[in-house]
Design an enzyme around this catalytic site. Structure first.
Site, PDB file in Angstrom:
ATOM      1  N   HIS A  58      99.075 -89.839-117.281  1.00 51.93           N
ATOM      2  CA  HIS A  58     100.261 -90.664-117.551  1.00 51.93           C
ATOM      3  C   HIS A  58     100.304 -91.914-116.668  1.00 51.93           C
ATOM      4  CE1 HIS A  58     102.705 -87.255-119.648  1.00 51.93           C
ATOM      5  NE2 HIS A  58     101.938 -87.913-120.482  1.00 51.93           N
ATOM      6  N   HIS A 114     102.276 -79.897-119.559  1.00 53.87           N
ATOM      7  CA  HIS A 114     102.914 -81.220-119.600  1.00 53.87           C
ATOM      8  C   HIS A 114     101.964 -82.180-120.322  1.00 53.87           C
ATOM      9  CE1 HIS A 114     105.084 -84.771-118.128  1.00 53.87           C
ATOM     10  NE2 HIS A 114     103.975 -85.221-117.586  1.00 53.87           N
ATOM     11  N   HIS A 169     107.596 -86.074-108.789  1.00 56.34           N
ATOM     12  CA  HIS A 169     108.845 -86.806-109.047  1.00 56.34           C
ATOM     13  C   HIS A 169     110.011 -86.264-108.240  1.00 56.34           C
ATOM     14  CE1 HIS A 169     107.800 -89.336-112.589  1.00 56.34           C
ATOM     15  NE2 HIS A 169     106.900 -88.386-112.825  1.00 56.34           N
TER      16      HIS A 169
HETATM   17 FE    FE Z   1     105.230 -88.488-114.202  1.00 58.02          FE
HETATM   18 ZN    ZN Z   2     103.578 -87.096-116.480  1.00 62.41          ZN
END
Ligand code: FE
Ligand code: ZN
Length: 239
Positions: A58, A114, A169
């Site tokens: 990502h 994910h 995160h």
């Molecule tokens: Fe991320």
């Molecule tokens: Zn991600």
């Protein structure tokens, strides 16, 4: 402690980490959301960057890399199976492989869910989980399925309970509010929500967190099977 780990807030709510082996001076970056905080931290410590460990493809985990590579020359490490979607890799790794940062050894764990081919790096006492396991939460299941994500989290759950979890995160407050809403009578969750509110009000990161605390208060780790996990994940998605 044989190593030092710097937590670097990046972008709106990402974290990158610098893992520094005290004995050899070797330093690795885990994920590259943004160049400036990483380059500033390296300069402040006088560390040179030897390796970059990428958890997944990502953009908010890789887009800082070109500007980092303009000033440093690390080896880039990422999942072999995801090489087509990752920046150019110097070392393509698979589950069970070891990465070495000076004298520190990290084991690659496939934590798909994910994204498929998302990996984590487990060192002695510290695991870097990217967007798989979060403090009181887990990543949204975008590419894999619920069974896959559940099994991935189970691989992290069996690491030594005193392992510190370094996730990608700062989503902890929202995760804690969800957990407290779903389990209003759970004292451990309520206590942790209070701690997290205090930390965030002071601008302090809630990461890393102790795996034993995650096992006690993270709803996604407490799920006892993939079906229960899926119910919690869907409830969180709609919270
Ligand atoms: Fe991320
Ligand atoms: Zn991600």
């Amino acid at each position: 402690m044989r190593y030092e780990i710097l937590t670097l807030p990046c972008l709106a709510d990402n974290y990158a980490y610098l893992l520094h082996d005290k004995a050899t001076g070797s330093t690795a970056l885990i994920d590259a959301p943004e160049a400036a905080p990483v380059l500033a931290a390296l300069k402040a410590r006088g560390w040179s960057l030897d390796m970059v460990l990428l958890t997944h493809h990502h953009w908010d985990h890789v887009d800082g890399l070109p500007d980092i590579l303009a000033e440093t020359s690390p080896r880039i490490v990422g999942a072999a199976k995801d090489a087509a979607r990752l920046p150019a890799l110097d070392l393509a790794v698979s589950e069970g492989d070891e990465v070495e940062i000076g004298g520190l050894k990290g084991r690659v764990i496939d934590v798909s869910g994910h994204t498929v081919n998302h990996i984590a790096f487990a060192f002695e006492g510290a695991v870097f989980t990217g967007d798989s396991l979060f403090a009181m939460g887990c990543g949204r299941v975008f590419e894999g399925d619920m069974e896959m994500m559940y099994q991935s989290l189970q691989k992290l759950a069996v690491l030594p309970a005193d392992t510190m979890v370094y996730s990608g995160h700062e989503y902890t407050l929202a995760n804690a509010k969800f957990a407290a809403a779903q389990w209003p009578d759970d004292a451990a969750i309520a206590a942790r929500l209070a701690d997290i509110k205090r930390l965030r009000a002071a601008g302090i990161p809630t990461v890393p967190s102790l795996l034993s605390l995650e096992l006690a208060t993270n709803p996604f780790l407490r799920a006892t099977d993939a079906k229960e996990f899926a119910e919690i994940r869907l409830a969180k998605d709609n919270f």
